[in-house]
Design a protein around this motif. Structure first.
Motif, short mmCIF file in Angstrom:
data_model
loop_
_atom_site.label_atom_id
_atom_site.label_comp_id
_atom_site.label_asym_id
_atom_site.label_seq_id
_atom_site.Cartn_x
_atom_site.Cartn_y
_atom_site.Cartn_z
N GLN A 6 0.83 -1.20 0.00
CA GLN A 6 0.00 0.00 0.00
C GLN A 6 0.87 1.25 0.00
N ASP A 7 1.99 1.22 0.72
CA ASP A 7 2.90 2.37 0.76
C ASP A 7 3.45 2.67 -0.64
N GLN A 8 3.83 1.63 -1.37
CA GLN A 8 4.36 1.82 -2.72
C GLN A 8 3.28 2.39 -3.64
N GLN A 9 2.08 1.92 -3.50
CA GLN A 9 0.97 2.41 -4.31
C GLN A 9 0.69 3.89 -4.01
N SER A 49 -2.60 2.25 -9.81
CA SER A 49 -3.92 1.67 -10.04
C SER A 49 -4.05 0.24 -9.54
N THR A 50 -3.02 -0.29 -8.91
CA THR A 50 -3.06 -1.64 -8.36
C THR A 50 -4.12 -1.74 -7.26
N PRO A 51 -4.97 -2.75 -7.29
CA PRO A 51 -5.95 -2.91 -6.20
C PRO A 51 -5.25 -3.11 -4.86
N ARG A 52 -5.78 -2.49 -3.82
CA ARG A 52 -5.16 -2.57 -2.48
C ARG A 52 -5.50 -3.86 -1.74
N LYS A 53 -6.59 -4.48 -2.08
CA LYS A 53 -7.03 -5.65 -1.34
C LYS A 53 -5.94 -6.72 -1.31
N GLY A 54 -5.59 -7.16 -0.12
CA GLY A 54 -4.61 -8.21 0.04
C GLY A 54 -3.17 -7.73 0.06
N HIS A 58 3.27 -2.33 4.27
CA HIS A 58 4.65 -1.98 3.97
C HIS A 58 5.45 -3.25 3.72
N VAL A 59 6.38 -3.20 2.80
CA VAL A 59 7.24 -4.34 2.50
C VAL A 59 8.68 -3.87 2.50
N GLY A 60 9.59 -4.64 3.13
CA GLY A 60 10.99 -4.33 2.96
C GLY A 60 11.81 -4.20 4.21
N ASP A 61 11.28 -3.73 5.31
CA ASP A 61 12.07 -3.51 6.51
C ASP A 61 11.98 -4.69 7.47
#
Length: 67
Positions: A6-9, A49-54, A58-61
């Motif tokens: 979601q953070d990247q989006q 525009s990527t759907p947020r569901k699922g 945050h990814v990476g830390d």
């Protein structure tokens, strides 16, 4: 290319708004500033525009606490 979190989006959405002139480039920070500089409007649109569901927030830390 779909967003991985979601953070990247959200960062892609902010960068896209600046590319389109909807917000000021000077308001961008961190990942959104980097995305603005290195990605095309089409690439940013695909990420934003990527759907947020699922998607994780945050990814990476891995191994670091996030407050």
């Amino acid at each position: 290319m779909p967003a991985k979190s979601q953070d990247q989006q959200q960062a892609a959405g902010a960068a896209l708004a600046a590319k389109r002139g909807e917000t000021k480039v000077s308001s961008l920070k961190g990942a959104s500033k980097s995305m603005y500089d290195s990605m095309s409007e089409k690439e940013l649109e695909e990420l934003a525009s990527t759907p947020r569901k699922g998607k994780p927030e945050h990814v990476g830390d891995k191994g670091r606490d996030r407050d």
